[in-house]
Design an enzyme around this catalytic site. Sequence first.
Site, mmCIF file in Angstrom:
data_model
loop_
_atom_site.group_PDB
_atom_site.id
_atom_site.type_symbol
_atom_site.label_atom_id
_atom_site.label_comp_id
_atom_site.label_asym_id
_atom_site.label_seq_id
_atom_site.Cartn_x
_atom_site.Cartn_y
_atom_site.Cartn_z
ATOM 1 N N LYS A 83 3.794 6.516 14.668
ATOM 2 C CA LYS A 83 3.655 7.659 14.036
ATOM 3 C C LYS A 83 3.994 8.766 14.732
ATOM 4 O O LYS A 83 4.235 8.818 15.894
ATOM 5 C CB LYS A 83 1.820 7.528 14.139
ATOM 6 C CG LYS A 83 1.347 6.556 13.655
ATOM 7 C CD LYS A 83 0.825 6.841 12.045
ATOM 8 C CE LYS A 83 0.000 5.819 11.420
ATOM 9 N NZ LYS A 83 -0.161 6.110 9.879
ATOM 10 N N THR A 84 4.087 9.891 13.790
ATOM 11 C CA THR A 84 4.789 11.081 14.178
ATOM 12 C C THR A 84 3.780 12.258 13.629
ATOM 13 O O THR A 84 2.824 11.681 12.967
ATOM 14 C CB THR A 84 6.184 11.385 13.935
ATOM 15 O OG1 THR A 84 6.179 11.562 12.463
ATOM 16 C CG2 THR A 84 7.027 10.405 14.185
ATOM 17 N N THR B 76 0.782 -1.262 -0.062
ATOM 18 C CA THR B 76 0.033 -0.123 -0.194
ATOM 19 C C THR B 76 1.027 1.041 0.035
ATOM 20 O O THR B 76 0.433 2.435 -0.074
ATOM 21 C CB THR B 76 -0.882 0.078 1.326
ATOM 22 O OG1 THR B 76 -0.142 -0.061 2.414
ATOM 23 C CG2 THR B 76 -1.949 -1.207 1.146
ATOM 24 N N GLN C 217 -7.225 -13.711 0.719
ATOM 25 C CA GLN C 217 -6.441 -13.899 1.817
ATOM 26 C C GLN C 217 -6.250 -15.349 2.186
ATOM 27 O O GLN C 217 -5.367 -16.083 2.276
ATOM 28 C CB GLN C 217 -6.228 -12.965 2.938
ATOM 29 C CG GLN C 217 -5.117 -13.138 3.714
ATOM 30 C CD GLN C 217 -4.988 -12.167 5.016
ATOM 31 O OE1 GLN C 217 -5.244 -11.126 4.787
ATOM 32 N NE2 GLN C 217 -4.382 -12.668 6.127
ATOM 33 N N LYS D 120 -9.819 -0.160 9.308
ATOM 34 C CA LYS D 120 -10.060 0.996 8.613
ATOM 35 C C LYS D 120 -11.700 1.594 8.770
ATOM 36 O O LYS D 120 -12.345 0.655 8.723
ATOM 37 C CB LYS D 120 -9.995 0.881 6.998
ATOM 38 C CG LYS D 120 -8.373 0.705 6.842
ATOM 39 C CD LYS D 120 -7.470 1.791 7.157
ATOM 40 C CE LYS D 120 -6.053 1.469 7.098
ATOM 41 N NZ LYS D 120 -5.227 2.761 7.321
ATOM 42 N N ARG E 122 -10.176 1.870 1.479
ATOM 43 C CA ARG E 122 -8.856 2.267 1.281
ATOM 44 C C ARG E 122 -8.698 2.893 -0.185
ATOM 45 O O ARG E 122 -9.662 2.603 -0.962
ATOM 46 C CB ARG E 122 -7.786 1.137 1.134
ATOM 47 C CG ARG E 122 -7.380 0.497 2.617
ATOM 48 C CD ARG E 122 -6.674 -0.676 2.711
ATOM 49 N NE ARG E 122 -6.397 -1.211 3.909
ATOM 50 C CZ ARG E 122 -5.509 -0.914 4.760
ATOM 51 N NH1 ARG E 122 -4.429 -0.173 4.455
ATOM 52 N NH2 ARG E 122 -5.156 -1.543 5.865
ATOM 53 N N HIS F 156 5.638 -3.294 10.095
ATOM 54 C CA HIS F 156 6.218 -4.342 9.130
ATOM 55 C C HIS F 156 7.536 -4.647 9.796
ATOM 56 O O HIS F 156 7.918 -5.797 9.962
ATOM 57 C CB HIS F 156 6.401 -3.741 7.808
ATOM 58 C CG HIS F 156 5.391 -3.305 6.940
ATOM 59 N ND1 HIS F 156 5.212 -2.095 6.446
ATOM 60 C CD2 HIS F 156 4.336 -3.828 6.590
ATOM 61 C CE1 HIS F 156 4.364 -1.921 5.897
ATOM 62 N NE2 HIS F 156 3.522 -3.097 5.868
ATOM 63 N N HIS G 174 7.163 0.085 7.168
ATOM 64 C CA HIS G 174 7.262 1.164 8.221
ATOM 65 C C HIS G 174 7.373 0.249 9.356
ATOM 66 O O HIS G 174 7.640 -0.893 9.314
ATOM 67 C CB HIS G 174 5.775 2.016 8.277
ATOM 68 C CG HIS G 174 4.409 1.042 8.247
ATOM 69 N ND1 HIS G 174 4.340 0.308 9.435
ATOM 70 C CD2 HIS G 174 3.701 0.978 7.568
ATOM 71 C CE1 HIS G 174 3.032 -0.486 9.030
ATOM 72 N NE2 HIS G 174 2.518 0.098 7.963
ATOM 73 N N ASP H 34 -4.251 -8.166 14.493
ATOM 74 C CA ASP H 34 -5.528 -7.599 13.828
ATOM 75 C C ASP H 34 -5.680 -8.334 12.417
ATOM 76 O O ASP H 34 -6.941 -8.288 11.912
ATOM 77 C CB ASP H 34 -5.360 -6.085 13.361
ATOM 78 C CG ASP H 34 -4.068 -5.807 12.501
ATOM 79 O OD1 ASP H 34 -3.394 -6.813 12.344
ATOM 80 O OD2 ASP H 34 -3.911 -4.756 11.995
ATOM 81 N N LYS I 289 -1.076 2.834 18.556
ATOM 82 C CA LYS I 289 -0.150 2.096 17.742
ATOM 83 C C LYS I 289 0.910 2.906 17.678
ATOM 84 O O LYS I 289 1.055 4.179 17.514
ATOM 85 C CB LYS I 289 -0.870 2.048 16.436
ATOM 86 C CG LYS I 289 -1.329 0.443 15.954
ATOM 87 C CD LYS I 289 -1.736 0.620 14.801
ATOM 88 C CE LYS I 289 -2.060 -0.742 14.273
ATOM 89 N NZ LYS I 289 -2.655 -0.987 12.841
#
Length: 407
Positions: free
Chosen positions: A230-231, A40, A171, A82, A86, A48, A45, A192, A227
Amino acid sequence: MTVFEELTRRGLIAQMTHPEKIRELLDHEKVTFYIGFDATADSLHVGHFLQMVVMKRLQQAGHRPIALLGTGTTMVGDPTGKTEMRKMLTPEQINHNAACFQRQMEKFIDFSDGKAMILRNGDWLLKLNYIELLRDVGVYFSVNQMLTAECFKTRLERGLSFIEFNYMIMQSYDFLKLHRDYGCMLELGGNDQWANILGGIDLTRRATGDEVYGMTFTLLTTKEGKKMGKTENGAVWLDPEKTSPYEFFQYWRNVDDGDVINCLKLLTFLPIEEIEAMEQWEGSQLNKAKEILAYQLTEMVHGKEEADKALAAAQALFSGGAVSQDMPTTQLPAGEVGEGIPVLDLLVKTGLAPSKGEARRLVQQGGVTVDDQKVADIAYTVPRSAFEKGYVVVRKGKKAYHKAVLQ
């Protein structure tokens, strides 16, 4: 210590379908397992990264990982977590992203001599005939049961598109395909992904009669359950062009005191006994633990040279605000500075604030200094004369430094 004990002691395991059988497989057999990565974005990140750490641990224990790049499933989009559908990506974007993922994974996982595989599920999903899929795969799925999955339940109020409803089936088919073609016995993923993993296990059992297994690992969250990764400027990426090695180092150096030990357990390869001894650390010792965490992860992702540079820059700043050549730097064309540059513009150009609105808030809260002088006025302009030495150092809060260099 067995690999299963190691995963357990570090708190990596969240859920398992067959705990005793999975323990037996991991401790006494050589098992092929897979983790899926939907393409995606054009970089992995830190979320992962946790998955790759687990993959590497199991590979070191003699198991064979399959890194499955979702060039097919990304065409649909996972609704998990989500609140809305997406963004649809083109096949060209997805394949570019998958190629970026592969280059990053190859630095971390050993793909030589059949020790691991990188596959793309678009190689089989994009060739499926819809009617055949309905007859051969869809027949095994209960809509009632699917609607009880958390990933769908949270979307039903806002609206769940039919294309997303197919994601679990796709999946699940991946697991069946990998089991048939490569003897894959175990699917791993973040917690998740539990419902999607169960779907694949059930499909494989119904279609082949074989028992396969699933295990999820702990999501990378703070002690408050938020989570990590993130910044203000977005995700913490593994690509040095998107998140510089220094910024990556600083992210981990600045984690909350209550999160550092957990991060060391989940993400580093330091001996678990060494980390458990750190659980007694307090005060300034926790800063040392954060430095260890930041160095270990930066070395793994960006190499020893970049980790050494980031550590040296951080230590220079924390020991008295010394300017380091390794400090994050932005080049400012002389024409943009003119006789001076508004501090709000400077904060945005250096990336210390994502917008002028956020920059204004930072100044108003007293969180901005330029060359060690606190800025209290949102209308303040940094004069051209401040750049006589060639640069100014802008600081946000106590820990985020940036050097603005006049070109």
